[in-house]
Design a protein around this motif. Structure first.
Motif, PDB file in Angstrom:
ATOM      1  N   LEU A  84       0.641  -1.211  -0.188  1.00  0.00           N
ATOM      2  CA  LEU A  84      -0.235   0.410  -0.357  1.00  0.00           C
ATOM      3  C   LEU A  84       0.627   1.107   0.107  1.00  0.00           C
ATOM      4  N   ASP A 123       0.733   3.877  -2.668  1.00  0.00           N
ATOM      5  CA  ASP A 123       0.390   5.197  -2.801  1.00  0.00           C
ATOM      6  C   ASP A 123       1.284   6.203  -3.659  1.00  0.00           C
ATOM      7  N   ARG A 174      -5.151   6.704   3.065  1.00  0.00           N
ATOM      8  CA  ARG A 174      -5.329   5.506   3.193  1.00  0.00           C
ATOM      9  C   ARG A 174      -5.862   5.442   4.373  1.00  0.00           C
ATOM     10  N   ASP A 223      -1.091   8.190  -4.379  1.00  0.00           N
ATOM     11  CA  ASP A 223      -2.983   9.021  -3.552  1.00  0.00           C
ATOM     12  C   ASP A 223      -2.771   8.811  -2.437  1.00  0.00           C
ATOM     13  N   THR A 268      -1.271   9.394   3.178  1.00  0.00           N
ATOM     14  CA  THR A 268      -0.587   8.549   3.027  1.00  0.00           C
ATOM     15  C   THR A 268       0.338   8.844   3.698  1.00  0.00           C
ATOM     16  N   LYS A 290     -10.521   6.125   2.132  1.00  0.00           N
ATOM     17  CA  LYS A 290      -9.102   6.402   0.894  1.00  0.00           C
ATOM     18  C   LYS A 290     -10.278   6.906  -0.534  1.00  0.00           C
TER      19      LYS A 290
END
Lengths: 299, 299
Positions: free
Chosen positions: B85, B89, B99, B96, B104, B240
């Motif tokens: 993850l 991200d 999260r 991103d 993140t 998210k």
């Protein structure tokens, strides 16, 4: 030094068998996802001094270890090293474009691929130590796996990278610089020696400690020489971008001690490493020659 | 469904013991390099549905495995998931910012730290399976380590990420989409089930195959539901960024099948997963409830 031609012959043979073992132990470029597998092979094959595989085999020679077993261990350690180079070269870390005389993985492919290449090479390293025998009994093999993990993780190599990041632009003391290098490059070099030494007949604890001290000293030696070469060599000789450390305002042995004292420190480390090997006599022939090689290398 | 309050109680207790085990098994934030250790803990602690730990414990229940042993296995699998993850991200991948309802890692810290956090969490996962017993005999433990590595590497999860990267902006067939998910999320979910199932009394090969099929189906189910939620939910519920897949022109079950058929496919997968568990009877109580939970979850 009369042993040198023999050493060159041995070194070349280990480098060749490491290349060949990596060829076999990495997934073929034709297997999907083929771009990832091609990039993993691009990162790991066809280059590098293979210092860590040489140390695995040098220490393995000392305990009469089975050479194919040493090949697998050597590849595991080398893949950890290669993964760290691939990630270290990325724009968010050192942002380097040249490695082992070739464009770095994120330049040749792309950043996302470089990220996954490093991730998957690390995984493959641990897989290599788990899916075929590298010790006489499985319990020893688990201990070797744990040793490689400790040397690679947040309290070893990756931790050293973090300390390095935090040090950019700072004035470090010699003790702090040494602490960083003992983690960043030293931990994996020590692990290479110890893993090779655990692949054959068992050594008494004091001899393993001796080899660990040897590994610690040549790990530091490697870094001091790296700093000297980075300060003195040009990019073509080095196969990677020279003068980066000074440009990035990173602390080095040369910036801290000056070039003269850095060279004297390298000689001291070499002498100490060789003295540590003395009780092993002829069995340590390759480890002794490797210390010399690490001290005298020009790239 | 009358079992639901019992399931919620069990699920909460596993989530709590997983959190507590991760607290213990991750290096303390006070230990140098402290920023790295703090960021590793930030990434791994205090969030997540802990689906993989639940599967480890659910399968472990089926073979009467020792719960503390299952905690260690659950943490290893979860750390592989969390590392993926953190890297996924990063700006060079999905870019991103949110999260599990928090910024993140590369947003809260920086990109270089996120890279090292992912690297070190992966290492720690393998270390966890090497440095303490998780099976009755070390040879089984090595096989479990190899299983986790295969599921995580270039022919498992990391390979799935690479296939996902290559698929952006492309029209995939349903078979190609399924191939991607079987690797990207499915491989680690299957590994979670199998690792739990190997931590207790030995199962015959046909029962392990049955559990592997269950794992495959709930892995796909998980992804189909993820795609449905991404298409329907808003960001606050999801924890998210919602709607990312469509925005990034990524193929999903919803874009390929339409929302109605995607939901019907989820029901088929759930029914198949539960049918696969039938011969286990009451021993599979948690695995059956987990399949329901994965199908019905809203975040």
């Amino acid at each position: 030094m009369s042993a040198r031609p023999d050493f060159v012959h041995w070194m070349t043979s280990i480098q060749q068998r490491t290349e060949s073992a990596l060829e076999t132990l990495l997934p073929p470029a034709s297997r999907p996802p083929d771009r990832l597998h091609e990039a993993m092979r691009y990162a790991a094959l066809g280059g590098g001094k293979r210092v860590r595989p040489l140390l695995v085999h040098g220490a393995g020679h000392l305990v009469d270890a089975d050479p194919p077993r040493l090949d697998r261990i050597a590849c595991a350690v080398e893949l950890i090293h290669v993964y760290s180079l691939v990630h270290d070269d990325m724009p968010c870390m050192d942002d380097d474009v040249l490695r082992r005389g070739k464009p770095t993985v994120h330049v040749e492919y792309d950043e996302a691929t470089a990220l996954l290449v490093g991730d998957a090479l690390q995984t493959r390293a641990f897989e290599l130590l788990a899916d075929a025998p590298v010790a006489d009994v499985p319990a020893d093999q688990l201990a070797m796996l744990a040793l490689l993990a400790r040397a690679s993780g947040s309290q070893g190599m990756a931790g050293g990278q973090a300390i390095d990041l935090a040090a950019v632009g700072k004035q470090l003391s010699r003790a702090e610089l040494e602490f960083m290098h003992i983690h960043k490059t030293g931990a994996l070099i020590r692990a290479a020696v110890l893993l090779g030494a655990r692949a054959g007949h068992p050594l008494p604890a004091d001899e393993l400690e001796r080899l660990d001290h040897y590994g610690k000293q040549i790990g530091l030696l490697f870094q001091v020489v790296d700093d000297i070469l980075d300060a003195e060599a040009d990019t073509a000789t080095l196969g990677k971008t020279a003068g980066k450390d000074a440009e990035q305002d990173k602390p080095t042995y040369v910036s801290l001690l000056g070039i003269g004292d850095a060279k004297r420190h390298a000689e001291e480390l070499l002498a100490d490493a060789c003295a540590t090997l003395a009780p092993f006599g002829a069995r340590a022939i390759h480890l002794r020659a490797l210390a010399e090689y690490i001290a005298r290398r020009s790239f």
